[in-house]
Design a protein around this motif. Structure first.
Motif, PDB file in Angstrom:
ATOM      1  N   ILE A  31     -59.879  29.385  92.121  1.00  0.00           N
ATOM      2  CA  ILE A  31     -60.368  30.760  92.107  1.00  0.00           C
ATOM      3  C   ILE A  31     -60.559  31.222  90.668  1.00  0.00           C
ATOM      4  O   ILE A  31     -61.504  31.947  90.350  1.00  0.00           O
ATOM      5  CB  ILE A  31     -59.413  31.686  92.875  1.00  0.00           C
ATOM      6  CG1 ILE A  31     -59.435  31.309  94.343  1.00  0.00           C
ATOM      7  CG2 ILE A  31     -59.805  33.142  92.719  1.00  0.00           C
ATOM      8  CD1 ILE A  31     -58.676  32.222  95.238  1.00  0.00           C
ATOM      9  N   VAL A  88     -63.863  30.298  89.489  1.00  0.00           N
ATOM     10  CA  VAL A  88     -64.911  31.200  89.981  1.00  0.00           C
ATOM     11  C   VAL A  88     -64.967  32.451  89.116  1.00  0.00           C
ATOM     12  O   VAL A  88     -66.051  32.944  88.791  1.00  0.00           O
ATOM     13  CB  VAL A  88     -64.652  31.559  91.458  1.00  0.00           C
ATOM     14  CG1 VAL A  88     -65.567  32.675  91.898  1.00  0.00           C
ATOM     15  CG2 VAL A  88     -64.863  30.342  92.326  1.00  0.00           C
ATOM     16  N   ILE A  89     -63.795  32.933  88.681  1.00  0.00           N
ATOM     17  CA  ILE A  89     -63.806  34.174  87.905  1.00  0.00           C
ATOM     18  C   ILE A  89     -64.416  33.948  86.527  1.00  0.00           C
ATOM     19  O   ILE A  89     -65.063  34.842  85.988  1.00  0.00           O
ATOM     20  CB  ILE A  89     -62.401  34.800  87.817  1.00  0.00           C
ATOM     21  CG1 ILE A  89     -62.517  36.293  87.493  1.00  0.00           C
ATOM     22  CG2 ILE A  89     -61.540  34.167  86.774  1.00  0.00           C
ATOM     23  CD1 ILE A  89     -63.146  37.085  88.548  1.00  0.00           C
ATOM     24  N   PHE A 119     -51.813  41.510  84.919  1.00  0.00           N
ATOM     25  CA  PHE A 119     -52.453  42.789  85.194  1.00  0.00           C
ATOM     26  C   PHE A 119     -53.892  42.772  84.675  1.00  0.00           C
ATOM     27  O   PHE A 119     -54.818  43.205  85.344  1.00  0.00           O
ATOM     28  CB  PHE A 119     -51.690  43.931  84.511  1.00  0.00           C
ATOM     29  CG  PHE A 119     -50.487  44.369  85.271  1.00  0.00           C
ATOM     30  CD1 PHE A 119     -50.580  44.732  86.604  1.00  0.00           C
ATOM     31  CD2 PHE A 119     -49.244  44.430  84.660  1.00  0.00           C
ATOM     32  CE1 PHE A 119     -49.454  45.137  87.303  1.00  0.00           C
ATOM     33  CE2 PHE A 119     -48.126  44.833  85.357  1.00  0.00           C
ATOM     34  CZ  PHE A 119     -48.229  45.191  86.678  1.00  0.00           C
ATOM     35  N   GLY A 138     -57.874  39.685  92.684  1.00  0.00           N
ATOM     36  CA  GLY A 138     -57.413  40.426  91.508  1.00  0.00           C
ATOM     37  C   GLY A 138     -56.268  41.348  91.876  1.00  0.00           C
ATOM     38  O   GLY A 138     -55.255  41.422  91.171  1.00  0.00           O
ATOM     39  N   MET A 168     -52.297  41.503  90.487  1.00  0.00           N
ATOM     40  CA  MET A 168     -51.640  42.696  89.941  1.00  0.00           C
ATOM     41  C   MET A 168     -50.378  43.023  90.729  1.00  0.00           C
ATOM     42  O   MET A 168     -49.344  43.373  90.150  1.00  0.00           O
ATOM     43  CB  MET A 168     -52.612  43.879  89.953  1.00  0.00           C
ATOM     44  CG  MET A 168     -53.794  43.666  89.036  1.00  0.00           C
ATOM     45  SD  MET A 168     -55.043  44.927  89.213  1.00  0.00           S
ATOM     46  CE  MET A 168     -54.484  46.109  88.023  1.00  0.00           C
ATOM     47  N   GLY A 184     -56.101  40.508  86.793  1.00  0.00           N
ATOM     48  CA  GLY A 184     -56.370  41.168  88.068  1.00  0.00           C
ATOM     49  C   GLY A 184     -57.396  42.270  87.912  1.00  0.00           C
ATOM     50  O   GLY A 184     -58.345  42.386  88.688  1.00  0.00           O
ATOM     51  N   ALA A 185     -57.198  43.087  86.864  1.00  0.00           N
ATOM     52  CA  ALA A 185     -58.129  44.186  86.620  1.00  0.00           C
ATOM     53  C   ALA A 185     -59.525  43.649  86.325  1.00  0.00           C
ATOM     54  O   ALA A 185     -60.536  44.229  86.733  1.00  0.00           O
ATOM     55  CB  ALA A 185     -57.636  45.043  85.462  1.00  0.00           C
ATOM     56  N   PHE A 220     -60.879  40.889  87.528  1.00  0.00           N
ATOM     57  CA  PHE A 220     -61.488  40.534  88.821  1.00  0.00           C
ATOM     58  C   PHE A 220     -62.111  41.769  89.457  1.00  0.00           C
ATOM     59  O   PHE A 220     -63.266  41.765  89.890  1.00  0.00           O
ATOM     60  CB  PHE A 220     -60.406  40.014  89.781  1.00  0.00           C
ATOM     61  CG  PHE A 220     -60.131  38.553  89.710  1.00  0.00           C
ATOM     62  CD1 PHE A 220     -60.675  37.705  90.646  1.00  0.00           C
ATOM     63  CD2 PHE A 220     -59.309  38.029  88.749  1.00  0.00           C
ATOM     64  CE1 PHE A 220     -60.399  36.356  90.603  1.00  0.00           C
ATOM     65  CE2 PHE A 220     -59.030  36.685  88.701  1.00  0.00           C
ATOM     66  CZ  PHE A 220     -59.584  35.850  89.629  1.00  0.00           C
ATOM     67  N   ILE A 221     -61.309  42.846  89.517  1.00  0.00           N
ATOM     68  CA  ILE A 221     -61.769  44.042  90.215  1.00  0.00           C
ATOM     69  C   ILE A 221     -62.935  44.678  89.469  1.00  0.00           C
ATOM     70  O   ILE A 221     -63.934  45.079  90.069  1.00  0.00           O
ATOM     71  CB  ILE A 221     -60.593  45.032  90.375  1.00  0.00           C
ATOM     72  CG1 ILE A 221     -59.553  44.403  91.313  1.00  0.00           C
ATOM     73  CG2 ILE A 221     -61.056  46.357  90.931  1.00  0.00           C
ATOM     74  CD1 ILE A 221     -58.266  45.154  91.401  1.00  0.00           C
ATOM     75  N   LEU A 233     -70.600  30.215  97.742  1.00  0.00           N
ATOM     76  CA  LEU A 233     -69.378  30.345  96.953  1.00  0.00           C
ATOM     77  C   LEU A 233     -68.399  29.255  97.369  1.00  0.00           C
ATOM     78  O   LEU A 233     -67.950  29.215  98.512  1.00  0.00           O
ATOM     79  CB  LEU A 233     -68.746  31.720  97.137  1.00  0.00           C
ATOM     80  CG  LEU A 233     -67.410  31.911  96.422  1.00  0.00           C
ATOM     81  CD1 LEU A 233     -67.543  31.590  94.949  1.00  0.00           C
ATOM     82  CD2 LEU A 233     -66.905  33.319  96.599  1.00  0.00           C
ATOM     83  N   ARG A 268     -72.846  35.267  87.007  1.00  0.00           N
ATOM     84  CA  ARG A 268     -73.115  34.160  87.925  1.00  0.00           C
ATOM     85  C   ARG A 268     -74.576  33.747  87.903  1.00  0.00           C
ATOM     86  O   ARG A 268     -74.938  32.712  88.400  1.00  0.00           O
ATOM     87  CB  ARG A 268     -72.681  34.542  89.339  1.00  0.00           C
ATOM     88  CG  ARG A 268     -73.433  35.702  89.929  1.00  0.00           C
ATOM     89  CD  ARG A 268     -72.873  36.101  91.269  1.00  0.00           C
ATOM     90  NE  ARG A 268     -71.752  37.031  91.100  1.00  0.00           N
ATOM     91  CZ  ARG A 268     -71.266  37.770  92.090  1.00  0.00           C
ATOM     92  NH1 ARG A 268     -71.734  37.649  93.297  1.00  0.00           N
ATOM     93  NH2 ARG A 268     -70.286  38.601  91.884  1.00  0.00           N
ATOM     94  N   VAL A 291     -66.225  42.836  89.958  1.00  0.00           N
ATOM     95  CA  VAL A 291     -66.833  43.049  91.269  1.00  0.00           C
ATOM     96  C   VAL A 291     -67.386  44.459  91.402  1.00  0.00           C
ATOM     97  O   VAL A 291     -68.507  44.672  91.860  1.00  0.00           O
ATOM     98  CB  VAL A 291     -65.785  42.774  92.364  1.00  0.00           C
ATOM     99  CG1 VAL A 291     -66.299  43.235  93.709  1.00  0.00           C
ATOM    100  CG2 VAL A 291     -65.466  41.300  92.400  1.00  0.00           C
ATOM    101  N   LEU A 292     -66.597  45.453  90.965  1.00  0.00           N
ATOM    102  CA  LEU A 292     -67.008  46.832  91.192  1.00  0.00           C
ATOM    103  C   LEU A 292     -68.013  47.316  90.152  1.00  0.00           C
ATOM    104  O   LEU A 292     -68.985  47.978  90.484  1.00  0.00           O
ATOM    105  CB  LEU A 292     -65.787  47.755  91.157  1.00  0.00           C
ATOM    106  CG  LEU A 292     -64.898  47.760  92.392  1.00  0.00           C
ATOM    107  CD1 LEU A 292     -63.820  48.809  92.235  1.00  0.00           C
ATOM    108  CD2 LEU A 292     -65.692  48.037  93.648  1.00  0.00           C
TER     109      LEU A 292
END
Lengths: 308, 380
Positions: free
Chosen positions: B285, B288-289, B326, A118, A122, B329-330, B332-333, B62, B296, B336-337
């Motif tokens: 990938i 996977v997302i 953006f 990710g 970005m 990407g955000a 993905f993060i 994975l 999952r 996970v977080l």
């Protein structure tokens, strides 16, 4: 297939091809060194490694433009300053990323993969917004252009020689930092036993942050060196990421020597095969061989014997 | 954990009905054919996500190479369709009529031997299942028997995706190269391009998807599914209990590969072409997302994830092409977080309890005290 060449020609071809392989080898080592620290030592899968390299490349490009406009008399030496700036920029970004993102994920390596992917998306978009979608090339100073004539039929490009020297220097520096310095010992202590390292007074969080920063900084230097060979675009980083991971895994993740040995064998295989067949087929065969050997020997060429 | 003897427990049954209602009734009634065809394209990724729930969510493996299997299935289908589109009368302007156009452009004069069997639809359908299945069996056996897993497995599957992409692009004469196989027209003489064909293909795909959901749910509910979960949590204990951990992993990986291949084959039918850009690392990938965003651990979650992320991708990248990367990407993060169990985790943690409370209070009023909270809790 050798019938068309005389013995002397063949000799030169092999030397030239071997030299092309050596340049490829330097490129692989530069790419993989940072990753060997981050993946090998810390166990973090950093899919944004390529983007850290590209950051270094863009920093180099900006420095060269600045020198061209404001300090044309010093242009021949801009590269050395650019490399330091690239190291600092990528390293600083790496430390920031470690603080925001990575430190929450040390126990979940597969999730670092998704999160850093990710991040890489970005960063790519950020590069595209800031620097434009077109590829940029750095103007080389005069002394780096041209090639050395070793004999009548053998010549080697100077920028390739420069990248090779750079690789040797950086590798020695990394080996010194990791294996000789006090800080390097702390890094390895944290890697082997985090709890015990913390118990004897090592600030493991700080060590993690600086280790990640160092790995990213080396990626930046690698990107800086790449501007000597090719052009840079927002998505160039993605091209290298699989190769880089394969180099590190093939060598045995935690071994610096393994990384160098695997970079050498992969690059020489590929450049030798390229002489006989198309570049893409050479790449396919090389990757297949690497994957095949990894299936037979999953720990890589130089596995560290560590009790788990 | 409560093991339910019924095929779906209550919340899963609600999920099933909701998905069936949206896919079979609401979307076909409200969308025009163009949009419906887009949904069909998203659903092909739902097959992949379904496989990833089995192999990643349940098996803990994975795979970053699902694009490989998606591509193998898609290319098998595309080869059959391409051969049908390259009949002698269709290709009579070529220097050698009767072979696909890209072979003609690349000075190949005879059909290569591995193309020959794709004249038969039966063989093609078998190949769509067997080629990826056997390929996954080989990779899985080589890796899991030697106890390679986790990050190493992910990196190696990624390398396989890279290899296949380079191979397809490099062997233009046999594969169509970077452009892939375009201009696919008919299936056994039935034109797949007009609107009514697209609608029929959409319904065929939804039915296939529900069949695959049934298979996945069956695997999940049997002892096999429970061993997969046990293996993900405590692999060594399962091994010491006498189970062959490697074989279970290989099975989950092969199932995931076959689901992905079915998705790929439907993709070639629905979209009308197949190209290496759906095989490589980036699409793998992204697959996977989809699973991660949906959840999952949840079959229905993953399917919603595939539909919603793709929908967001289409609509956002149409109107704000810069924001999209953006945003992705955000995403993905954030997944996970902030919410590692995806949308279905959010649903189970925040929405489900309210619904359950609502039901529980109604039932309490009518004098019946059901065990609904435990029933509706997530399986793990």
């Amino acid at each position: 297939m050798f019938g068309d060449y005389s013995l002397g020609d063949l000799g030169s071809i092999f030397v030239m091809q071997g030299f092309a392989g050596l340049i490829l080898f330097s490129v692989y080592v530069l790419m993989a060194l940072g990753l060997a620290i981050i993946f090998g030592q810390m166990g973090v899968i950093n899919m944004a490694h390529g983007e850290f390299m590209i950051l270094g490349a863009y920093v180099t490009w900006m420095t060269s433009n600045l020198f061209q406009v404001y300090l044309p008399s010093l242009f021949s030496g801009y590269f050395f300053l650019a490399m330091i700036l690239a190291f600092l920029a990528s390293g600083a970004l790496g430390m920031l990323v470690e603080w925001v993102l990575i430190r929450h994920l040390y126990k979940r390596p597969l999730d670092t993969l998704l999160a850093t992917w990710g991040l890489s998306l970005m960063l790519q978009q950020a590069y595209r917004s800031v620097f434009g979608a077109r590829e940029v090339g750095v103007e080389l100073p005069q002394w780096m252009l041209g090639s050395l004539h070793v004999t009548d039929s053998i010549e080697v490009p100077i920028n390739g020689v420069f990248v090779m020297c750079l690789t040797v220097l950086i590798t020695i520096a990394v080996a010194y930092v990791l294996y000789m310095s006090r800080w390097g010992r702390q890094v390895r202590a944290v890697v082997q036993n985090r709890i015990m390292a913390g118990a004897v007074g090592i600030n493991t969080e700080k060590v993690d942050r600086y280790t990640f920063g160092l790995g990213c900084g080396i990626a930046g230097v690698a990107g800086s060196a790449f501007t000597m060979i090719g052009s840079t675009g927002p998505t160039s980083g993605q091209l290298y990421i699989v190769d880089t991971f394969l180099v590190v895994v093939f060598g045995g993740a935690a071994s610096l020597l393994g990384t160098i040995a695997s970079a050498f064998s992969i690059s020489q295989t590929q450049s030798t095969l390229e002489f006989f067949m198309s570049g893409s087929m050479a790449k396919v065969l090389t990757l297949l061989a690497v994957v095949g050997i990894l299936m037979l020997r999953p720990q890589g060429l130089f596995a560290l014997k560590v009790r788990k | 954990m409560i093991i339910n003897s019924r095929f779906f427990n209550r919340s899963e049954l609600m999920g099933f009905i909701a998905l069936a209602a949206v896919l079979l009734v609401i979307l076909p009634l409200t969308l025009d054919v163009f949009r419906l065809n887009l949904v069909a394209k998203y659903l092909t990724y739902a097959f992949v996500a379904l496989g990833l729930v089995l192999c990643w969510g349940y098996g803990g493996i994975l795979s970053l190479g699902q694009g490989v299997f998606f591509g193998l299935g898609g290319y098998c289908m595309a080869m059959f369709l391409k051969l049908e589109a390259s009949s002698v009368e269709n290709t009579k302007i070529q220097s050698t009529p009767g072979i696909p156009d890209f072979m003609d452009w690349n000075q190949i004069t005879a059909l290569p031997f591995f193309w020959q069997p794709f004249h038969s639809l039966t063989f093609t359908i078998l190949a769509i299942i067997l080629v990826p299945g056997i390929f996954a069996l080989i990779i899985g056996t080589a890796m899991f028997k030697r106890r390679v897993g986790g990050t190493y497995f992910a990196i190696i599957t990624q390398a396989v995706a890279a290899i296949l992409t380079i191979l397809i692009v490099g062997q233009q004469g046999y594969t169509g190269g970077i452009n892939g196989m375009t201009d696919l027209r008919t299936l056994k003489g039935w034109d797949i391009r007009p609107d009514h064909a697209k609608v029929i293909l959409y319904f065929v795909e939804v039915v296939l998807l529900f069949a695959c959901i049934g298979i996945a749910q069956f695997i999940r509910l049997t002892k096999l599914g429970r061993i997969l979960v046990a293996m993900r949590e405590q692999e060594d204990r399962v091994r010491f209990s006498g189970y062959s951990v490697a074989n279970f992993k290989i099975f989950a990986f092969c199932m995931a590969a076959i689901f992905a291949a079915i998705g790929g084959a439907m993709f070639a039918l629905n979209v009308g072409f197949m190209s290496p850009s759906f095989v490589g690392i980036v699409p793998s990938i992204e697959m996977v997302i989809y699973t991660a965003v949906g959840g999952r651990m949840s079959i229905f979650g993953a399917i919603w994830g595939a539909i919603l992320v793709n929908f967001a991708k289409t609509s956002l990248s149409e109107s704000f092409p810069q924001l999209w990367l953006f945003g992705l990407g955000a995403l993905f993060i954030a997944v996970v977080l902030a919410f590692p169990n995806g949308l279905s985790g959010l649903w189970a943690d925040y929405v489900q309890p309210h619904i359950d409370r609502l039901f529980a209070s109604r039932k309490a009023k009518s004098g019946w005290n059901g065990n609904s909270v435990a029933d509706g809790a997530p399986a793990e």
